[in-house]
Design a protein around this motif. Structure first.
Motif, short mmCIF file in Angstrom:
data_model
loop_
_atom_site.label_atom_id
_atom_site.label_comp_id
_atom_site.label_asym_id
_atom_site.label_seq_id
_atom_site.Cartn_x
_atom_site.Cartn_y
_atom_site.Cartn_z
N GLY A 1 -11.35 -4.47 3.55
CA GLY A 1 -12.07 -3.59 2.79
C GLY A 1 -11.14 -2.58 2.58
O GLY A 1 -11.38 -1.91 1.39
N LEU A 2 -10.34 -2.29 3.42
CA LEU A 2 -9.31 -1.18 2.98
C LEU A 2 -8.43 -1.48 1.79
O LEU A 2 -8.10 -0.67 0.95
CB LEU A 2 -8.53 -0.67 4.17
N SER A 3 -7.95 -2.86 2.07
CA SER A 3 -6.96 -3.18 0.72
C SER A 3 -7.62 -3.24 -0.52
O SER A 3 -7.12 -2.86 -1.44
CB SER A 3 -6.59 -4.62 1.39
N ILE A 4 -8.95 -3.71 -0.62
CA ILE A 4 -9.59 -3.60 -1.86
C ILE A 4 -9.83 -2.35 -2.38
O ILE A 4 -9.47 -1.82 -3.47
CB ILE A 4 -11.10 -4.25 -1.64
N ALA A 5 -10.37 -1.33 -1.37
CA ALA A 5 -10.33 0.15 -1.54
C ALA A 5 -8.94 0.77 -2.24
O ALA A 5 -9.10 1.36 -3.26
CB ALA A 5 -10.76 0.65 -0.64
N PHE A 6 -7.62 0.17 -1.61
CA PHE A 6 -6.67 0.86 -2.02
C PHE A 6 -6.47 0.19 -3.53
O PHE A 6 -5.94 1.06 -4.25
CB PHE A 6 -5.50 0.29 -1.12
N VAL A 7 -6.48 -0.87 -3.66
CA VAL A 7 -6.10 -1.44 -5.37
C VAL A 7 -7.08 -0.90 -6.24
O VAL A 7 -6.59 -0.65 -7.11
CB VAL A 7 -6.37 -2.89 -5.26
N VAL A 8 -8.47 -0.88 -5.85
CA VAL A 8 -9.26 -0.23 -6.87
C VAL A 8 -8.82 1.30 -6.85
O VAL A 8 -8.81 1.89 -8.36
CB VAL A 8 -10.75 -0.04 -6.16
N LEU A 9 -8.62 2.05 -6.11
CA LEU A 9 -7.92 3.39 -6.14
C LEU A 9 -6.79 3.56 -6.86
O LEU A 9 -6.62 4.46 -7.60
CB LEU A 9 -8.08 4.07 -4.81
N ARG A 10 -5.88 2.69 -6.70
CA ARG A 10 -4.72 2.70 -7.29
C ARG A 10 -4.62 2.36 -8.86
O ARG A 10 -3.96 2.87 -9.72
CB ARG A 10 -3.55 1.70 -6.54
N VAL B 1 -2.28 -6.92 -1.54
CA VAL B 1 -0.95 -6.64 -1.58
C VAL B 1 -0.11 -7.41 -3.09
O VAL B 1 0.74 -6.39 -3.31
CB VAL B 1 -0.20 -7.23 -0.37
N LEU B 2 -0.53 -8.56 -3.39
CA LEU B 2 0.19 -9.08 -4.68
C LEU B 2 -0.19 -8.29 -5.71
O LEU B 2 0.52 -7.90 -6.74
CB LEU B 2 -0.25 -10.51 -4.64
N ILE B 3 -1.52 -7.62 -5.87
CA ILE B 3 -1.95 -6.99 -6.91
C ILE B 3 -0.98 -5.57 -6.99
O ILE B 3 -1.02 -5.12 -8.22
CB ILE B 3 -3.37 -6.72 -7.03
N ALA B 4 -1.06 -5.17 -5.80
CA ALA B 4 -0.45 -3.71 -5.62
C ALA B 4 1.07 -3.86 -6.03
O ALA B 4 1.76 -3.08 -6.59
CB ALA B 4 -0.68 -3.48 -4.19
N ALA B 5 1.66 -5.12 -5.74
CA ALA B 5 2.95 -5.27 -6.12
C ALA B 5 3.39 -5.50 -7.53
O ALA B 5 4.52 -4.99 -8.18
CB ALA B 5 3.49 -6.62 -5.55
N LEU B 6 2.19 -6.02 -8.36
CA LEU B 6 2.44 -6.07 -9.67
C LEU B 6 1.97 -4.73 -10.68
O LEU B 6 2.26 -4.62 -11.82
CB LEU B 6 1.52 -7.24 -10.17
N LEU B 7 1.11 -4.14 -9.89
CA LEU B 7 0.66 -2.61 -10.63
C LEU B 7 1.90 -1.96 -11.16
O LEU B 7 1.55 -1.43 -12.22
CB LEU B 7 -0.12 -1.58 -9.64
N PRO B 8 2.91 -1.75 -10.50
CA PRO B 8 4.01 -0.69 -11.28
C PRO B 8 4.50 -1.41 -12.73
O PRO B 8 4.68 -0.81 -13.49
CB PRO B 8 5.09 -0.87 -10.19
N TYR B 9 4.40 -2.87 -12.67
CA TYR B 9 4.95 -3.19 -13.94
C TYR B 9 3.80 -3.15 -14.99
O TYR B 9 4.21 -3.32 -16.26
CB TYR B 9 5.29 -4.93 -13.74
N PHE C 1 3.58 1.24 -2.97
CA PHE C 1 3.54 -0.05 -2.48
C PHE C 1 3.96 -0.41 -0.92
O PHE C 1 3.35 -1.02 -0.22
CB PHE C 1 4.12 -1.05 -3.44
N ALA C 2 5.15 0.01 -0.83
CA ALA C 2 5.79 -0.27 0.59
C ALA C 2 4.85 0.25 1.88
O ALA C 2 4.52 -0.66 2.56
CB ALA C 2 6.97 0.63 0.85
#
Length: 131
Positions: free
Chosen positions: A84-93, A10-18, A62-63
């Protein structure tokens, strides 16, 4: 894997836009911090526009992802599945952003659908767990 894995995601996904915003700003000269949105609108560099669009798309994604992680946890979905789904989400994003900036439309779309599927799976698992 632990629930903290999902929280780190979640933290990584929050930072990706920046990250994508930094790529956009670095893609053109003379960034104007007094009028950042106007500056973006006046730019003609395709890479800058793609990076800025990746930024906007990452903000949009993100939301629902963060909500999916929280709801899945509250509903008692197994931690390994959430992580597992969270890791997959971040890798895909990340792949989505790289493909967006690199102008790889098909890969970008596939990564978007995959990440969206992770969010849907998190939310569906939460709903099924409390049903």
């Amino acid at each position: 894997m632990s629930l903290s894995t999902a929280y780190w995601c979640v933290l990584i996904a929050a930072l990706l836009p920046y990250l994508w915003l930094a790529v956009a700003k670095a893609s053109a000269p003379r960034y104007d911090n007094r009028d950042p949105r106007g500056w973006v609108a006046r730019q003609e560099q395709p890479r800058l526009k793609r990076a800025y669009n990746a930024h906007l798309n990452a903000l949009e994604a993100f939301a629902p992802f963060a909500a999916g992680v929280v709801l899945a946890q509250l509903a008692g979905v197994p931690v390994e599945r959430i992580a597992g789904l969270s890791i997959a989400f971040v890798v895909l994003r990340v792949l989505h952003g790289v493909a967006y900036v690199g102008d790889l439309a098909l890969l970008r779309s596939l990564a978007w659908f995959g990440a969206f599927g992770c969010v849907v799976a998190l939310l569906a698992q939460a709903a099924l767990s409390v049903a």
